[in-house]
Scaffold this motif. Structure first.
Motif, PDB file in Angstrom:
ATOM      1  N   LEU A 129     -53.557  -4.251 -23.144  1.00 42.51           N
ATOM      2  CA  LEU A 129     -53.087  -5.550 -22.656  1.00 42.51           C
ATOM      3  C   LEU A 129     -53.556  -5.789 -21.222  1.00 42.51           C
ATOM      4  CD1 LEU A 129     -51.303  -8.105 -22.870  1.00 42.51           C
ATOM      5  CD2 LEU A 129     -49.418  -6.703 -22.000  1.00 42.51           C
ATOM      6  N   ILE A 130     -53.379  -4.826 -20.358  1.00 39.12           N
ATOM      7  CA  ILE A 130     -53.776  -4.971 -18.954  1.00 39.12           C
ATOM      8  C   ILE A 130     -55.283  -5.156 -18.842  1.00 39.12           C
ATOM      9  CG2 ILE A 130     -53.895  -3.796 -16.716  1.00 39.12           C
ATOM     10  CD1 ILE A 130     -51.115  -2.576 -17.459  1.00 39.12           C
ATOM     11  N   ARG A 131     -56.061  -4.372 -19.595  1.00 38.76           N
ATOM     12  CA  ARG A 131     -57.508  -4.530 -19.567  1.00 38.76           C
ATOM     13  C   ARG A 131     -57.918  -5.918 -20.056  1.00 38.76           C
ATOM     14  NH1 ARG A 131     -59.459   1.346 -21.743  1.00 38.76           N
ATOM     15  NH2 ARG A 131     -59.301   2.396 -19.744  1.00 38.76           N
ATOM     16  N   GLY A 132     -57.247  -6.405 -21.080  1.00 36.32           N
ATOM     17  CA  GLY A 132     -57.552  -7.740 -21.594  1.00 36.32           C
ATOM     18  C   GLY A 132     -57.245  -8.823 -20.578  1.00 36.32           C
ATOM     19  N   ILE A 133     -56.124  -8.679 -19.874  1.00 38.16           N
ATOM     20  CA  ILE A 133     -55.762  -9.663 -18.848  1.00 38.16           C
ATOM     21  C   ILE A 133     -56.746  -9.620 -17.698  1.00 38.16           C
ATOM     22  CG2 ILE A 133     -54.042 -10.231 -17.100  1.00 38.16           C
ATOM     23  CD1 ILE A 133     -51.913  -9.305 -19.192  1.00 38.16           C
ATOM     24  N   LYS A 134     -57.104  -8.430 -17.263  1.00 40.73           N
ATOM     25  CA  LYS A 134     -58.048  -8.304 -16.147  1.00 40.73           C
ATOM     26  C   LYS A 134     -59.436  -8.818 -16.526  1.00 40.73           C
ATOM     27  CE  LYS A 134     -56.140  -4.459 -13.537  1.00 40.73           C
ATOM     28  NZ  LYS A 134     -56.408  -3.096 -13.040  1.00 40.73           N
ATOM     29  N   GLY A 135     -59.802  -8.690 -17.787  1.00 39.22           N
ATOM     30  CA  GLY A 135     -61.140  -9.089 -18.232  1.00 39.22           C
ATOM     31  C   GLY A 135     -61.222 -10.534 -18.668  1.00 39.22           C
ATOM     32  N   ALA A 136     -60.150 -11.291 -18.503  1.00 41.30           N
ATOM     33  CA  ALA A 136     -60.154 -12.679 -18.967  1.00 41.30           C
ATOM     34  C   ALA A 136     -59.930 -13.651 -17.814  1.00 41.30           C
ATOM     35  CB  ALA A 136     -59.054 -12.843 -20.018  1.00 41.30           C
ATOM     36  N   PRO A 137     -60.905 -13.751 -16.891  1.00 40.66           N
ATOM     37  CA  PRO A 137     -60.715 -14.673 -15.776  1.00 40.66           C
ATOM     38  C   PRO A 137     -60.617 -16.112 -16.259  1.00 40.66           C
ATOM     39  CG  PRO A 137     -62.971 -13.885 -15.850  1.00 40.66           C
ATOM     40  CD  PRO A 137     -62.188 -13.117 -16.889  1.00 40.66           C
ATOM     41  N   GLY A 138     -59.702 -16.826 -15.666  1.00 38.43           N
ATOM     42  CA  GLY A 138     -59.525 -18.230 -16.000  1.00 38.43           C
ATOM     43  C   GLY A 138     -58.764 -18.456 -17.297  1.00 38.43           C
ATOM     44  N   GLU A 190     -35.297 -13.177 -18.615  1.00 36.88           N
ATOM     45  CA  GLU A 190     -34.814 -12.988 -19.991  1.00 36.88           C
ATOM     46  C   GLU A 190     -34.625 -11.487 -20.250  1.00 36.88           C
ATOM     47  OE1 GLU A 190     -34.608 -15.322 -22.639  1.00 36.88           O
ATOM     48  OE2 GLU A 190     -35.362 -17.090 -21.612  1.00 36.88           O
ATOM     49  N   PRO A 191     -33.692 -10.830 -19.571  1.00 32.56           N
ATOM     50  CA  PRO A 191     -33.577  -9.370 -19.669  1.00 32.56           C
ATOM     51  C   PRO A 191     -33.155  -8.844 -21.039  1.00 32.56           C
ATOM     52  CG  PRO A 191     -31.751 -10.282 -18.418  1.00 32.56           C
ATOM     53  CD  PRO A 191     -32.719 -11.400 -18.656  1.00 32.56           C
ATOM     54  N   ASP A 192     -32.638  -9.703 -21.912  1.00 29.61           N
ATOM     55  CA  ASP A 192     -32.252  -9.252 -23.251  1.00 29.61           C
ATOM     56  C   ASP A 192     -33.425  -9.231 -24.231  1.00 29.61           C
ATOM     57  OD1 ASP A 192     -29.616  -8.887 -22.447  1.00 29.61           O
ATOM     58  OD2 ASP A 192     -29.067 -10.948 -22.967  1.00 29.61           O
ATOM     59  N   VAL A 193     -34.554  -9.828 -23.838  1.00 31.25           N
ATOM     60  CA  VAL A 193     -35.749  -9.832 -24.682  1.00 31.25           C
ATOM     61  C   VAL A 193     -36.640  -8.687 -24.213  1.00 31.25           C
ATOM     62  CG1 VAL A 193     -37.754 -11.157 -25.428  1.00 31.25           C
ATOM     63  CG2 VAL A 193     -35.580 -12.322 -24.987  1.00 31.25           C
ATOM     64  N   VAL A 194     -36.832  -7.699 -25.083  1.00 36.38           N
ATOM     65  CA  VAL A 194     -37.579  -6.500 -24.712  1.00 36.38           C
ATOM     66  C   VAL A 194     -38.764  -6.316 -25.649  1.00 36.38           C
ATOM     67  CG1 VAL A 194     -37.455  -3.987 -24.442  1.00 36.38           C
ATOM     68  CG2 VAL A 194     -35.488  -5.406 -23.808  1.00 36.38           C
ATOM     69  N   LEU A 195     -39.936  -6.100 -25.076  1.00 35.00           N
ATOM     70  CA  LEU A 195     -41.150  -5.798 -25.814  1.00 35.00           C
ATOM     71  C   LEU A 195     -41.342  -4.287 -25.773  1.00 35.00           C
ATOM     72  CD1 LEU A 195     -43.906  -6.657 -27.116  1.00 35.00           C
ATOM     73  CD2 LEU A 195     -44.802  -6.685 -24.794  1.00 35.00           C
ATOM     74  N   THR A 196     -41.534  -3.674 -26.920  1.00 30.38           N
ATOM     75  CA  THR A 196     -41.753  -2.228 -26.977  1.00 30.38           C
ATOM     76  C   THR A 196     -43.189  -1.972 -27.383  1.00 30.38           C
ATOM     77  OG1 THR A 196     -39.453  -1.861 -27.586  1.00 30.38           O
ATOM     78  CG2 THR A 196     -40.977  -0.076 -28.024  1.00 30.38           C
ATOM     79  N   THR A 197     -43.848  -1.063 -26.669  1.00 28.09           N
ATOM     80  CA  THR A 197     -45.248  -0.759 -26.925  1.00 28.09           C
ATOM     81  C   THR A 197     -45.501   0.717 -26.617  1.00 28.09           C
ATOM     82  OG1 THR A 197     -47.523  -1.487 -26.493  1.00 28.09           O
ATOM     83  CG2 THR A 197     -46.028  -1.416 -24.593  1.00 28.09           C
ATOM     84  N   THR A 198     -46.754   1.106 -26.692  1.00 28.12           N
ATOM     85  CA  THR A 198     -47.187   2.459 -26.367  1.00 28.12           C
ATOM     86  C   THR A 198     -48.047   2.402 -25.112  1.00 28.12           C
ATOM     87  OG1 THR A 198     -49.188   2.215 -27.691  1.00 28.12           O
ATOM     88  CG2 THR A 198     -47.225   3.120 -28.810  1.00 28.12           C
ATOM     89  N   THR A 199     -48.341   3.538 -24.552  1.00 29.39           N
ATOM     90  CA  THR A 199     -49.215   3.579 -23.375  1.00 29.39           C
ATOM     91  C   THR A 199     -50.586   2.978 -23.691  1.00 29.39           C
ATOM     92  OG1 THR A 199     -48.036   5.482 -22.486  1.00 29.39           O
ATOM     93  CG2 THR A 199     -50.244   5.088 -21.623  1.00 29.39           C
ATOM     94  N   PRO A 200     -51.232   3.354 -24.815  1.00 26.43           N
ATOM     95  CA  PRO A 200     -52.526   2.716 -25.121  1.00 26.43           C
ATOM     96  C   PRO A 200     -52.400   1.208 -25.341  1.00 26.43           C
ATOM     97  CG  PRO A 200     -52.262   4.723 -26.405  1.00 26.43           C
ATOM     98  CD  PRO A 200     -50.940   4.456 -25.745  1.00 26.43           C
ATOM     99  N   GLY A 201     -51.320   0.761 -25.934  1.00 26.16           N
ATOM    100  CA  GLY A 201     -51.118  -0.671 -26.139  1.00 26.16           C
ATOM    101  C   GLY A 201     -50.994  -1.428 -24.833  1.00 26.16           C
ATOM    102  N   LEU A 202     -50.240  -0.882 -23.891  1.00 24.32           N
ATOM    103  CA  LEU A 202     -50.089  -1.512 -22.580  1.00 24.32           C
ATOM    104  C   LEU A 202     -51.412  -1.485 -21.827  1.00 24.32           C
ATOM    105  CD1 LEU A 202     -48.325  -2.881 -20.475  1.00 24.32           C
ATOM    106  CD2 LEU A 202     -47.628  -0.610 -19.682  1.00 24.32           C
ATOM    107  N   ARG A 203     -52.121  -0.384 -21.930  1.00 23.43           N
ATOM    108  CA  ARG A 203     -53.427  -0.276 -21.276  1.00 23.43           C
ATOM    109  C   ARG A 203     -54.371  -1.358 -21.804  1.00 23.43           C
ATOM    110  NH1 ARG A 203     -54.699   4.791 -22.603  1.00 23.43           N
ATOM    111  NH2 ARG A 203     -53.543   5.585 -20.825  1.00 23.43           N
TER     112      ARG A 203
END
Length: 62
Positions: free
Chosen positions: A51-60, A36-49
């Motif tokens: 998100l990644i920390r939340g994904i890594k910390g949520a096993p299962g 879906e290349p026309d759908v773009v999410l815009t964020t900041t570096t802290p926001g992306l950080r």
């Protein structure tokens, strides 16, 4: 409108199913999914950080 230089992770290899990211001159980050290349999410570096920390910390949870 500015032209963004989209990059994908080297972990994606030749796969077309991936998330790509681009940084704008203002410092914001833009994410899109290859299917879906026309759908773009815009964020900041802290926001992306956060998100990644939340994904890594949520096993299962994915």
């Amino acid at each position: 409108m500015q032209t963004l230089h989209w990059q994908k992770s080297s972990y994606s290899g030749d796969s077309s199913n991936c998330v790509t990211i681009a940084a704008s001159p203002t410092g914001s980050l833009h994410l899109r999914e290859s299917d879906e290349p026309d759908v773009v999410l815009t964020t900041t570096t802290p926001g992306l950080r956060a998100l990644i920390r939340g994904i890594k910390g949520a096993p299962g949870q994915l």
